[in-house]
Design a protein around this motif. Structure first.
Motif, PDB file in Angstrom:
ATOM      1  N   GLN A  51       0.834  -1.219   0.000  1.00 19.83           N
ATOM      2  CA  GLN A  51       0.000   0.000   0.000  1.00 19.83           C
ATOM      3  C   GLN A  51       0.863   1.261   0.000  1.00 19.83           C
ATOM      4  O   GLN A  51       0.505   2.279  -0.587  1.00 19.83           O
ATOM      5  CB  GLN A  51      -0.920   0.014   1.221  1.00 19.83           C
ATOM      6  CG  GLN A  51      -2.004  -1.036   1.142  1.00 19.83           C
ATOM      7  CD  GLN A  51      -3.092  -0.821   2.185  1.00 19.83           C
ATOM      8  OE1 GLN A  51      -3.243   0.247   2.746  1.00 19.83           O
ATOM      9  NE2 GLN A  51      -3.842  -1.868   2.453  1.00 19.83           N
ATOM     10  N   ALA A  52       2.010   1.170   0.675  1.00 23.86           N
ATOM     11  CA  ALA A  52       2.894   2.331   0.767  1.00 23.86           C
ATOM     12  C   ALA A  52       3.445   2.687  -0.615  1.00 23.86           C
ATOM     13  O   ALA A  52       3.532   3.850  -0.979  1.00 23.86           O
ATOM     14  CB  ALA A  52       4.038   2.039   1.735  1.00 23.86           C
ATOM     15  N   ARG A  53       3.772   1.659  -1.387  1.00 22.09           N
ATOM     16  CA  ARG A  53       4.314   1.919  -2.739  1.00 22.09           C
ATOM     17  C   ARG A  53       3.259   2.571  -3.610  1.00 22.09           C
ATOM     18  O   ARG A  53       3.554   3.459  -4.409  1.00 22.09           O
ATOM     19  CB  ARG A  53       4.779   0.609  -3.358  1.00 22.09           C
ATOM     20  CG  ARG A  53       6.114   0.179  -2.755  1.00 22.09           C
ATOM     21  CD  ARG A  53       6.515  -1.158  -3.230  1.00 22.09           C
ATOM     22  NE  ARG A  53       6.576  -1.189  -4.688  1.00 22.09           N
ATOM     23  CZ  ARG A  53       7.303  -2.032  -5.374  1.00 22.09           C
ATOM     24  NH1 ARG A  53       8.039  -2.901  -4.735  1.00 22.09           N
ATOM     25  NH2 ARG A  53       7.302  -2.028  -6.672  1.00 22.09           N
ATOM     26  N   GLU A  54       2.024   2.109  -3.424  1.00 16.59           N
ATOM     27  CA  GLU A  54       0.930   2.695  -4.188  1.00 16.59           C
ATOM     28  C   GLU A  54       0.739   4.161  -3.804  1.00 16.59           C
ATOM     29  O   GLU A  54       0.573   5.026  -4.658  1.00 16.59           O
ATOM     30  CB  GLU A  54      -0.340   1.912  -3.877  1.00 16.59           C
ATOM     31  CG  GLU A  54      -1.260   1.798  -5.059  1.00 16.59           C
ATOM     32  CD  GLU A  54      -2.316   0.758  -4.772  1.00 16.59           C
ATOM     33  OE1 GLU A  54      -3.437   1.165  -4.481  1.00 16.59           O
ATOM     34  OE2 GLU A  54      -1.984  -0.451  -4.799  1.00 16.59           O
ATOM     35  N   LEU A  55       0.779   4.409  -2.490  1.00 12.69           N
ATOM     36  CA  LEU A  55       0.597   5.774  -1.981  1.00 12.69           C
ATOM     37  C   LEU A  55       1.719   6.685  -2.478  1.00 12.69           C
ATOM     38  O   LEU A  55       1.493   7.831  -2.850  1.00 12.69           O
ATOM     39  CB  LEU A  55       0.584   5.733  -0.444  1.00 12.69           C
ATOM     40  CG  LEU A  55       0.400   7.038   0.289  1.00 12.69           C
ATOM     41  CD1 LEU A  55      -1.008   7.577   0.049  1.00 12.69           C
ATOM     42  CD2 LEU A  55       0.599   6.835   1.791  1.00 12.69           C
ATOM     43  N   SER A  56       2.925   6.166  -2.496  1.00 13.99           N
ATOM     44  CA  SER A  56       4.072   6.950  -2.931  1.00 13.99           C
ATOM     45  C   SER A  56       3.944   7.305  -4.421  1.00 13.99           C
ATOM     46  O   SER A  56       4.245   8.417  -4.835  1.00 13.99           O
ATOM     47  CB  SER A  56       5.353   6.155  -2.673  1.00 13.99           C
ATOM     48  OG  SER A  56       6.434   6.756  -3.305  1.00 13.99           O
TER      49      SER A  56
END
Ligand code: ADP
Length: 284
Positions: free
Chosen positions: A129-134
Motif C-alpha cells: 500500500q505504501a508503494r501505491e501511496l508513494s
C-alpha cells in the motif's frame, strides 16, 4: 494510581503515596468522580456526534458521485466545485471514521479477543500500500523484517497503527526520499517496529504534543505540506500501542528526518508455535 472506591460504589479515587519525613509516607486520596464523569460525557458526546454524522455524509457522497458521473449533465463550470466537494466529503468521512475508532479504543483498556498476529505478513501488505501511496514520488523503501517474530493482539488495530507510521513517513518525506522499515527483537525479549525517513523532520518543541488529537505541525500555514491529514493518526497509534503493551518513541531533527519506533514489551510477543514434528517449542 486511580481506583474504584472500596466502600462507595460509583466513586473513583486518585491515590498518591509520597515519602514524608523520616521513614514515613504520606497518603493522599482525592475523589475524582466528577472528573471521571466529565471525561465520560466528553467521550460519549464525540462518539455520538461522529455516529450521527455518518448517515448525512454517506447521503452527501452518494449524490456527489451521481453528479460527477459522465451521464449526468452538469455544466462544465461546476467541475472544479464538484471536485473540491468530493475531496472534502472524503476528508469528512475519514475524520468521522477515525473519531469513532478513537472512541472505541478509549472505551476499552485491552484488546477484547487477542490472537497471534503475523507482523511480517502485515508489513508485506503495508509495504504494497505504501508503494501505491508513494506513486510517482517513488520513495526508496528498505525492509529488514524478522519473519518469525509474532505479536499477541488485534491484527486490524496493529495494521492501523503500523501503517499510519509508514504512511506518515511518505507524506512528510520528499519525492525519492528514503523510508526504512525494521521489525526485530530487542535485547530484553521484546520487539521493535521502527520507521526511519530522511524527510522534513520535526523540531523538538513539537515532539511531546504529536500524539494529541488534531495536533499538526505547521497545519495549514505550510502550503507545500500534506493537507489530507486529520491530525488523529498518531493519537490512534498511541492508543493502539498502549493496548498492546507498547510505547511510541519519536526521534526527529528538523530538516533531516525522523525515526518513529513502536517498542513492544516481552509480554506482547507471541510464543513461537509448537514444532509440528517434535512437539517441541522452538526457543532458540
Ligand atoms: P496527520 O493526519 O496530520 O498526518 P498525525 O497524527 O499522523 O496527523 O501526525 C501529526 C503530525 O506529526 C503531522 O501533521 C506532522 O506534522 C507530524 N509528523 C508525523 N509523522 C511525521 C514524519 N514522519 N515526518 C515529519 N513529520 C511527521
Amino acid at each position: 494510581i486511580e481506583i474504584d472506591s472500596p466502600t462507595l460504589s460509583g466513586r473513583h479515587l486518585n491515590v498518591l503515596s509520597a515519602p514524608y519525613g523520616d521513614k514515613q509516607r504520606l497518603l493522599v486520596a482525592r475523589d475524582v468522580t466528577q472528573l471521571h464523569r466529565a471525561h465520560q460525557i466528553r467521550s460519549d458526546f464525540v462518539a455520538n456526534v461522529s455516529h450521527e454524522l455518518r448517515t448525512p455524509i454517506t447521503v452527501f457522497r452518494g449524490y456527489l458521485e451521481t453528479l460527477t458521473m459522465k451521464q449526468t449533465k452538469v455544466p462544465a463550470e461546476w467541475d472544479n466545485a464538484l471536485e473540491h466537494m468530493t475531496a472534502q466529503a472524503e476528508r469528512m468521512r475519514i475524520l468521522v471514521e477515525e473519531l469513532l475508532l478513537l472512541s472505541r479504543l478509549e472505551s476499552e483498556d485491552s484488546v477484547p479477543h487477542p490472537v497471534t498476529v503475523n507482523v511480517a505478513a502485515l508489513i508485506t501488505d503495508i509495504h504494497a500500500q505504501a508503494r501505491e501511496l508513494s506513486g510517482e514520488a517513488e520513495h526508496l523503501f528498505s525492509l529488514e523484517v524478522d519473519s518469525d517474530l509474532h505479536l499477541k493482539g488485534s491484527p486490524e488495530e496493529l495494521f492501523s497503527a503500523l501503517s499510519n507510521i509508514v504512511f506518515n513517513a511518505i507524506h512528510y518525506t520528499q519525492a525519492r526520499g528514503i523510508v526504512q522499515i525494521r521489525w526485530s527483537r530487542t535485547d530484553t525479549g521484546g520487539a521493535e517496529f521502527s520507521v526511519t525517513d530522511n524527510g522534513r523532520g520535526i523540531s523538538t518543541e513539537h515532539l511531546p504534543r504529536l500524539t494529541e488529537r488534531f495536533y499538526r505541525v505547521d497545519g495549514s500555514r505550510d502550503r507545500q505540506s500534506y493537507n489530507g491529514g486529520t491530525g488523529l493518526g498518531l493519537a490512534i497509534v498511541k492508543h493502539v500501542l498502549t493496548r498492546h503493551d507498547a510505547k511510541l518513541l519519536i526521534e526527529s531533527t528538523a530538516g533531516s528526518g525522523s525515526c518513529f519506533t513502536a517498542r513492544f514489551s516481552p509480554n506482547a510477543v507471541a510464543k513461537p508455535p509448537l514444532d509440528r514434528d517434535t512437539g517441541v517449542r522452538d526457543v532458540g
